[in-house]
Design an enzyme around this catalytic site. Structure first.
Site, PDB file in Angstrom:
ATOM      1  CG  ASP A   1     -13.515 -14.408 -13.069  1.00  0.00           C
ATOM      2  OD1 ASP A   1     -12.325 -14.819 -11.132  1.00  0.00           O
ATOM      3  OD2 ASP A   1     -14.142 -14.193 -12.878  1.00  0.00           O
TER       4      ASP A   1
ATOM      5  CG  ASP B   1      -1.868   1.138   1.303  1.00  0.00           C
ATOM      6  OD1 ASP B   1      -1.850   1.752   0.468  1.00  0.00           O
ATOM      7  OD2 ASP B   1      -1.766   1.913   2.300  1.00  0.00           O
TER       8      ASP B   1
ATOM      9  CD  GLU C   1     -11.252 -19.285 -11.983  1.00  0.00           C
ATOM     10  OE1 GLU C   1     -12.035 -19.097 -10.417  1.00  0.00           O
ATOM     11  OE2 GLU C   1     -12.200 -18.508 -12.065  1.00  0.00           O
TER      12      GLU C   1
ATOM     13  CG  ASP D   1      -5.412   2.874   0.753  1.00  0.00           C
ATOM     14  OD1 ASP D   1      -4.685   2.250   1.269  1.00  0.00           O
ATOM     15  OD2 ASP D   1      -6.356   3.054   0.529  1.00  0.00           O
TER      16      ASP D   1
ATOM     17  CG  ASP E   1      -1.510   1.680  -3.484  1.00  0.00           C
ATOM     18  OD1 ASP E   1      -0.524   0.998  -4.001  1.00  0.00           O
ATOM     19  OD2 ASP E   1      -1.572   2.149  -2.847  1.00  0.00           O
TER      20      ASP E   1
HETATM   21  C1  NOJ Z   1     -12.336 -16.691  -9.734  1.00  0.00           C
HETATM   22  C2  NOJ Z   1     -12.145 -15.493  -9.319  1.00  0.00           C
HETATM   23  O1  NOJ Z   1     -10.743 -16.033  -8.712  1.00  0.00           O
HETATM   24  C3  NOJ Z   1     -12.930 -15.322  -7.690  1.00  0.00           C
HETATM   25  O2  NOJ Z   1     -12.242 -15.309  -6.464  1.00  0.00           O
HETATM   26  C4  NOJ Z   1     -14.235 -14.654  -7.765  1.00  0.00           C
HETATM   27  O3  NOJ Z   1     -14.590 -14.646  -6.736  1.00  0.00           O
HETATM   28  C5  NOJ Z   1     -15.242 -15.083  -8.768  1.00  0.00           C
HETATM   29  N1  NOJ Z   1     -14.048 -16.200 -10.049  1.00  0.00           N
HETATM   30  C6  NOJ Z   1     -15.543 -14.560  -9.256  1.00  0.00           C
HETATM   31  O4  NOJ Z   1     -15.409 -13.744 -10.273  1.00  0.00           O
END
Ligand code: NOJ
Length: 519
Positions: A205, A24, A263, A28, A32
């Site tokens: 994702d 950080d 993922e 805050d 970042d």
């Molecule tokens: C996978 C991500 O790694 C996770 O952190 C997130 O909550 C879910 N996808 C939804 O986007």
């Protein structure tokens, strides 16, 4: 299948930076982009090849950035686009590549599109960008189907005019309709936006989400949270998802050396391999090691299965022991001193593997999961499913230096998740000069992986006979030998010269909960 030409990512070590918790710079209590820039020396010293930055885009932070309200801008909490450009330039100057997250399955409910979909009403083109449906039962008071959210409860939320919208995650994360042309075009814009700024690739994702089958049929309620398995689960891995990956790949192919990793939580090997076809993703995450307990036989099976999928698809294998969604390895393997010993042993097993490695910040320090009081938890899962589902324990900020929280992470002790009072011995500053530390083990292992010829051979493993509770393998002819001892007794070493051990040898033998590299 013949392996494709090796590329920079084929044997790279990626390091996941969970941006909120790395460093950080503005006091805050939240990490970042400038904080990351200020710690690039550390990442260079550690010896990683590339970063994966978790989402830093504009977001109301209902799921800490995985609810994106503007995918082509930086959230002020994390800095500015200018900060991002500086970080990218400085990382590249050090030879570190930078990859960023994209979140194509859903947006934030504060995204302009979703706000206008609510305002425009049923049947409007604005609603077509999401999955709005009428409910079932009298007056449509029941959700349109029985799908459940990964974060618990129904995957549908009703809006004031009576329609329902789909969200496979939190209600603040409405799922996009991938049959809609605006949705496709917008992702393409986002990819180009970051590629034009110079990023080296993307982590996608929920890459097995996005496409939903027509009619949205009911799921088998026994299906596991992320889909697949032996139960029918139309929420994930719909055949239509591959068109999306082909679209993504076409864009990436215009940018030399750009890559994408997905993922993908798909249990069936053949289904997983489909995502790695030559016109789709370059890499798929492999969660098998994460899901396997500390047992040599179980680990060997996981390793063999992990190698089979990418080999069939002609793509590199990938390896990961932890990330921001799962318990840290040291805690998964039992916690305490034994947990750390085992996590160190598994680090050597992982880093012995051919293919691509994904490390998660803090694993190189042997950090455990932190047990937080429920009132300190920030994960939306903790609210809907209960504190035992919270992912906060693996997201606690990194301890850099000093003897008290915030250990140099921030100027304020009021960090977004509290840091434990007993982490003085785990800081980077304490571990760097200590040759026995977990950080020193990772640095040495990464250096050997990069420079020693024994790592340049063998995409296949040759398994040796080994005592119960142990395994040993060799990578190709003249390649590295790695042995793991998960039994309660010390064992004789395989023949060879010792390169590195995860814990000291005991009278020349490999101690319990330990691994060794030899040549
Ligand atoms: C996978 C991500 O790694 C996770 O952190 C997130 O909550 C879910 N996808 C939804 O986007």
């Amino acid at each position: 299948m013949r392996p494709r030409r090796p590329s920079w990512w084929s044997d790279a070590v990626f390091y996941e930076v969970y941006v909120r918790s790395f460093a950080d710079s503005d006091g805050d209590g939240i990490g970042d982009l400038e904080g990351i820039r200020s710690r690039l020396d550390y990442l260079e010293q550690l010896g990683v090849d590339a970063l994966w930055l978790t989402p830093f885009y504009r977001s109301p932070m209902a799921d800490h950035g995985y609810d994106v309200s503007h995918p082509r801008d930086v959230d002020p909490m994390f800095g500015t686009l200018g900060d991002f450009d500086v970080l990218l330039t400085e990382a590249h100057r050090r030879g570190i590549r930078v990859t960023v997250d994209v979140v194509p399955n859903h947006t934030s409910n504060q995204h302009e599109w979703f706000k206008s979909a609510l305002a425009a009403g049923r049947g409007s083109p604005e609603r077509e960008r999401y999955l709005f449906r009428d409910g079932r039962g009298p007056r449509g008071a029941e959700p349109p189907n029985n799908w459940v959210s990964v974060f618990g409860g129904p995957a549908w939320t009703r809006v004031p005019d009576g329609q329902w919208y789909l969200h496979l995650f939190a209600p603040q994360q409405p799922d996009l309709n991938w049959a809609n042309a605006d949705v496709r075009y917008d992702l393409e814009r986002t990819l180009r936006f970051w590629l034009d700024r110079g990023v080296d690739g993307f982590r996608i994702d929920v890459a097995h989400g996005m496409s939903k089958p027509p009619g949205l049929p009911d799921m088998d309620p026994r299906a596991p949270e992320f889909g697949g398995g032996e139960y029918y689960d139309p929420r994930f891995d719909d055949d239509g998802v591959h068109e999306v990956h082909q679209m993504i790949r076409k864009v990436l192919d215009e940018y030399p050396d750009a890559m994408a990793v997905g993922e993908i939580w798909v249990h069936d090997e053949e289904r997983l391999a489909r995502y790695l076809r030559p016109d789709e993703l370059h890499l798929a995450f492999n969660f098998r090691l994460v899901l396997t307990h500390f047992d040599a036989d179980a680990m060997r099976t996981s390793i063999e299965r992990s190698l089979a999928v990418p080999r069939a698809a002609g793509a590199p294998a990938t390896w990961t022991l932890s990330n921001h969604d799962v318990w840290r390895a040291a805690s998964r393997y039992g916690g305490g001193a034994a947990g750390v010993r085992r996590a160190r042993a598994m680090a050597l097993v992982e880093l012995a593997m051919p293919g691509t490695i994904y490390l998660y910040q803090g694993e190189e320090l042997g950090l455990p999961n932190v047990s937080l009081p429920p009132e300190a938890m920030a994960d939306p899962r903790a609210r809907t499913q209960g504190p035992e589902y919270s992912r906060d324990g693996e997201r606690v900020p990194i301890p850099w230096e000093g003897t008290l929280p915030p250990y140099g992470f921030s100027r304020t002790p009021h960090t977004w998740l509290p840091m434990p009072p007993d982490w003085a011995g785990l800081t980077v500053a304490r571990q760097l000069p200590d040759p026995e530390s977990t950080l020193s083990l990772y640095r040495r292992a990464l250096q050997l992986r990069k420079t020693h010829p024994a790592f340049r051979v063998g995409d296949d493993l040759e398994w040796y006979g080994a005592p119960a509770g142990c395994f040993a393998f060799r990578r190709g002819r003249g390649g590295l030998i790695c042995a793991l001892n998960t039994s309660a007794s010390s064992i004789a070493l395989p023949p060879g010269e010792v390169l590195l051990t995860s814990s000291p040898l005991v009278e020349g033998r490999l101690a319990p909960d330990s691994a060794v590299w030899l040549v």
